[in-house]
Design a protein around this motif. Structure first.
Motif, mmCIF file in Angstrom:
data_model
loop_
_atom_site.group_PDB
_atom_site.id
_atom_site.type_symbol
_atom_site.label_atom_id
_atom_site.label_comp_id
_atom_site.label_asym_id
_atom_site.label_seq_id
_atom_site.Cartn_x
_atom_site.Cartn_y
_atom_site.Cartn_z
ATOM 1 N N ALA A 46 0.797 -1.359 0.000
ATOM 2 C CA ALA A 46 0.057 0.007 0.008
ATOM 3 C C ALA A 46 0.858 1.198 0.118
ATOM 4 O O ALA A 46 1.770 1.205 0.690
ATOM 5 C CB ALA A 46 -0.779 -0.011 1.179
ATOM 6 N N ASP A 47 0.276 2.343 -0.798
ATOM 7 C CA ASP A 47 1.024 3.584 -0.820
ATOM 8 C C ASP A 47 0.001 4.346 0.037
ATOM 9 O O ASP A 47 -0.893 5.149 -0.406
ATOM 10 C CB ASP A 47 1.001 4.058 -2.153
ATOM 11 N N LEU A 48 0.265 4.646 1.318
ATOM 12 C CA LEU A 48 -0.527 5.499 2.221
ATOM 13 C C LEU A 48 -0.594 6.797 2.029
ATOM 14 O O LEU A 48 -1.531 7.526 2.501
ATOM 15 C CB LEU A 48 -0.065 5.204 3.559
ATOM 16 N N SER A 49 0.523 7.415 1.222
ATOM 17 C CA SER A 49 0.329 8.953 0.982
ATOM 18 C C SER A 49 -0.513 9.066 0.007
ATOM 19 O O SER A 49 -1.186 10.257 0.153
ATOM 20 C CB SER A 49 1.893 9.171 0.602
ATOM 21 N N LYS A 50 -0.937 8.261 -0.819
ATOM 22 C CA LYS A 50 -1.669 8.217 -1.936
ATOM 23 C C LYS A 50 -3.385 8.168 -1.244
ATOM 24 O O LYS A 50 -4.117 8.943 -1.587
ATOM 25 C CB LYS A 50 -1.555 7.501 -3.143
ATOM 26 N N LEU A 51 -3.336 7.334 -0.431
ATOM 27 C CA LEU A 51 -4.410 6.961 0.339
ATOM 28 C C LEU A 51 -4.936 8.378 0.769
ATOM 29 O O LEU A 51 -6.355 8.644 0.622
ATOM 30 C CB LEU A 51 -4.503 6.046 1.509
ATOM 31 N N THR A 52 -4.451 9.141 1.233
ATOM 32 C CA THR A 52 -4.747 10.534 1.993
ATOM 33 C C THR A 52 -4.886 11.615 1.297
ATOM 34 O O THR A 52 -5.110 12.630 1.675
ATOM 35 C CB THR A 52 -3.916 10.719 3.408
#
Length: 635
Positions: free
Chosen positions: A540-546
């Motif tokens: 997962a790329d959490l920076s993109k999630l937010t």
RNA sequence: GGGCCCGUAGCUCAGCCAGGAUAGAGCGCCGGCCUCCUAAGCCGGUGGUCGGGGGUUCAAAUCCCCCCGGGCCCGCCA
């Protein structure tokens, strides 16, 4: 792990250090503002930051860990959080399947007494609210690490039970007729016997009444006879037998006789009463099981009377310096210690509450409920080695419950008195007619559950999957949720449409939301996409999630769950959990519609979204369990 | 008569304990959305003198006082 709390404390500490103010004090000034102002704000006056420092707060906050942006607006310092870092915190916290549950009560032992309805009729709506609250409280406390034991106090030593038992013995048959559940049958027998006795009483009074009173009595008599006529159709056989017996002699006198004999422990009375009560309890137990409100220990009030426990308490009370006589019988006068404010405070007795003397026994030497309850309270503390005993009892009993604590206190059981909680809730009122078990007019929990289950089945059928088992679970959940989602101190007006609501603010809506989330996961599995937590986290790329506000909002909501849990445990209030899941579900459903997960082309973001789904799923599941609702994989 | 609890949109409720920025949901009503991960869903609109009046405060739905309305209790019932 409490992501939200961690961040808040970290920022408060950082700001406190920079300004030379106690971090705990600063933390009290934090608030979650409306969205347009940011993620978190400090209300300057509330944070006890001296006015001359206000100008420097913005600078102090900027540069603290987790803070991305910060701006002072009047008395507020608003900040936006570092979304990616925060999301990572959430990701780590949610790794635990029990995310949200905090070990706040580890090592404490708590007894929760709930329902304890008189075993003379089926459970009605009021008892249902009690049961919903009690079982949820037990789950909440267990999730917080407490050892919890649930108990049901079988009040079998009263006049009402004697009336019911007399009716059963006159009937002479202890198995309910076919088609009747045990407690429902007992309820009919009780109501009918009671009505005969009331009619008997009214007729006796009628003989001596003057004209004004006479017409009043006749009206009452009519109403009783109407109730009787209705019941006669249900149980004609019983009606005949009771009529015969009523002609032979006073039923009321026989009730008193039975009551005295039972308390004295005479064998004939024991067999008559116990058999009848057991029968009713069979039905009640079944209903509680169906409702998902299990009881660990069933306590017979009569056992306390027959053993020396009640007598011992009675003797101690009579020897106490507060002992007095009230209207010719021994009593306790609490007024001296009530003047002591600190006692009132420790025993949580409202300052304005006047406490009448506690009468210790009837003039015929039989015991009284509150005195028996003293012995029972001690038993609960003793047998479970409990630190705390919670009695889930309606608010109409505040007075006797206060007397109970006071009595324990003057007997020297101070620890027990201080740790006995009257968990009070308001009644469930019927919109139309007043409920009356004495007259056989009640809305039972069984019929509510039947109706809910039926309705859920209809909904399922409309969707082409008629599974009665599933319908039952959905129906039960709907009723439970409806009773739990209102603050306990607020009275509920019972409306069918209300309790059976299957739309937005309801358990079915929450179950549906959960099933939707599971549906995404299921689809992923079918396509061979990994769904395990660590696999998702690694990809997962959490920076993109937010990047998206809607997803960010969801992340923040997920992070709130442990705080909601802590608050619900502290204030013993399941309705907070209910309110919270609804908000989370609303947010999730909005997101679900506008932002597809599996069709997301960006791989890192796709896995991040799947992770988000998992968080929501976990939170809804853990939160529902606190209310006693088991989530369903499919609707 | 005294005490406890409750009073927020037409209806059901959250927010009140630890006062802070234009008071939030659902139902209802009006108008949209299913070749796309479950339409028990989503989007938009409608709707409030926070029971009334005083007070405290820079700031009150929230704290204090009075009043009004509803429920419950004040039993040798439980």
């Amino acid at each position: 792990m409490r992501p939200f709390r961690e961040v808040l404390v970290s920022i408060a500490r950082c700001v406190g250090e920079r300004l030379g103010i106690d971090a705990d004090v600063v933390a009290r000034g934090f608030d979650v503002p409306r969205e347009e102002f940011g993620d978190l704000s400090i209300v300057l006056p509330r944070a006890s930051i001296p006015r001359e420092l206000w100008d420097s707060v913005e600078g102090a906050v900027r540069g603290c860990a987790f803070v991305a942006e910060c701006r002072r607006v009047g008395i507020y310092v608003n900040m936006r959080l570092d979304r990616a870092r925060f999301a990572e915190l959430v990701a780590r916290a949610c790794e635990s399947p029990s995310y949200g549950y905090l070990e706040l009560l580890g090592g404490t032992r708590i007894v929760v007494e709930y329902v304890s309805a008189n075993p003379i009729h089926p459970l009605h709506v009021g008892a249902a609210r009690n049961a919903a609250l009690g079982q949820s409280l037990a789950r909440l406390l267990r999730a917080a690490g407490a050892e919890v034991q649930t108990r049901y106090y079988i009040n079998d030593v009263g006049r009402q039970v004697a009336i019911m038992a007399l009716g059963m013995s006159i009937l002479g048959e202890y198995e309910p007729p076919p088609g009747f559940k045990e407690d429902h049958w007992v309820g009919i027998v009780y109501a009918m016997t009671n009505l005969f006795i009331e009619v008997e009483g009214i007729r006796r009074e009628l003989a001596l009444a003057d004209d004004a009173r006479r017409s009043e009595l006749l009206k009452e008599l009519d109403s009783r006879l109407a109730d009787l006529a209705r019941l006669k159709d249900v149980a004609p056989d019983l009606f005949e037998k009771l009529s015969d017996e009523a002609r032979k002699g006073s039923l009321s006198e026989r009730v008193s006789q039975l009551m005295r004999a039972y308390e004295a422990g005479e064998e004939w009375a024991k067999s008559v009463v116990r058999r009848a009560v057991e029968l009713c309890l069979r039905g009640i137990r079944a209903t509680l099981e169906r409702f998902g409100a299990p009881i660990d220990v069933w306590d017979w009030e009569s056992d306390l009377v027959w053993s020396s426990e009640v007598r011992k308490v009675l003797e101690m009370l009579r020897r106490s310096p507060y002992a007095t006589m009230h209207k010719g019988v021994p009593a306790i006068d609490f007024s001296p210690i009530l003047k002591d404010r600190s006692v009132r405070e420790r025993l949580r007795i409202p300052p304005g509450l006047e406490i009448p003397p506690l009468v210790l026994m009837r003039s015929d030497a039989t015991t009284l409920y509150t005195v028996r309850d003293i012995a029972y309270t001690l038993k609960k503390f003793r047998e479970f080695r409990a630190d705390k005993v919670i009695n889930v009892i309606g608010s109409e009993q505040v007075l006797p419950q206060a007397q109970l604590r006071l009595a324990l206190y003057i007997l020297g059981y101070r620890r027990e008195a201080e740790n006995l909680i009257h968990y009070s809730y308001e009644m469930v009122q019927l919109s139309g007619t007043k409920m009356s078990s004495r007259r056989g007019r009640i809305v039972t929990l069984d019929e509510i559950l039947d109706e809910a289950s039926k309705r859920a089945l209809r909904e399922l059928e409309a969707r082409g999957s008629a599974d009665p088992g599933k319908a039952e679970r959905i129906g039960v959940a709907a009723v439970k949720f409806a009773l739990l989602s209102v603050t306990p101190s607020r009275p509920i007006r019972f409306e069918w449409e209300n309790v059976l609501s299957f739309e937005r603010n309801s358990a079915p809506y929450l179950l549906y939301t959960y099933a939707r989330a599971r549906g995404i996961e299921r689809k992923a599995e079918e396509r061979g996409i990994p769904t395990g937590y660590s696999e998702l986290l690694a990809r997962a790329d959490l920076s993109k999630l937010t990047e998206s506000d809607r997803r960010w909002r969801l992340v923040k909501l997920v992070a709130q769950f442990p705080e909601v849990f802590a608050s619900a445990v502290e204030s013993l209030d399941p309705s907070q959990v209910a309110t919270y899941i609804l908000r989370l579900a609303d947010e999730f459903n909005s997101w679900y519609d506008e932002d597809p997960v599996l069709r997301e082309p960006d791989e890192g973001l796709r896995y991040a979204k799947m992770l988000l789904v998992k968080w929501v799923e976990r939170v809804i599941s853990n939160a529902l369990k606190l209310l006693g609702i088991e989530p369903l994989d499919r609707m």
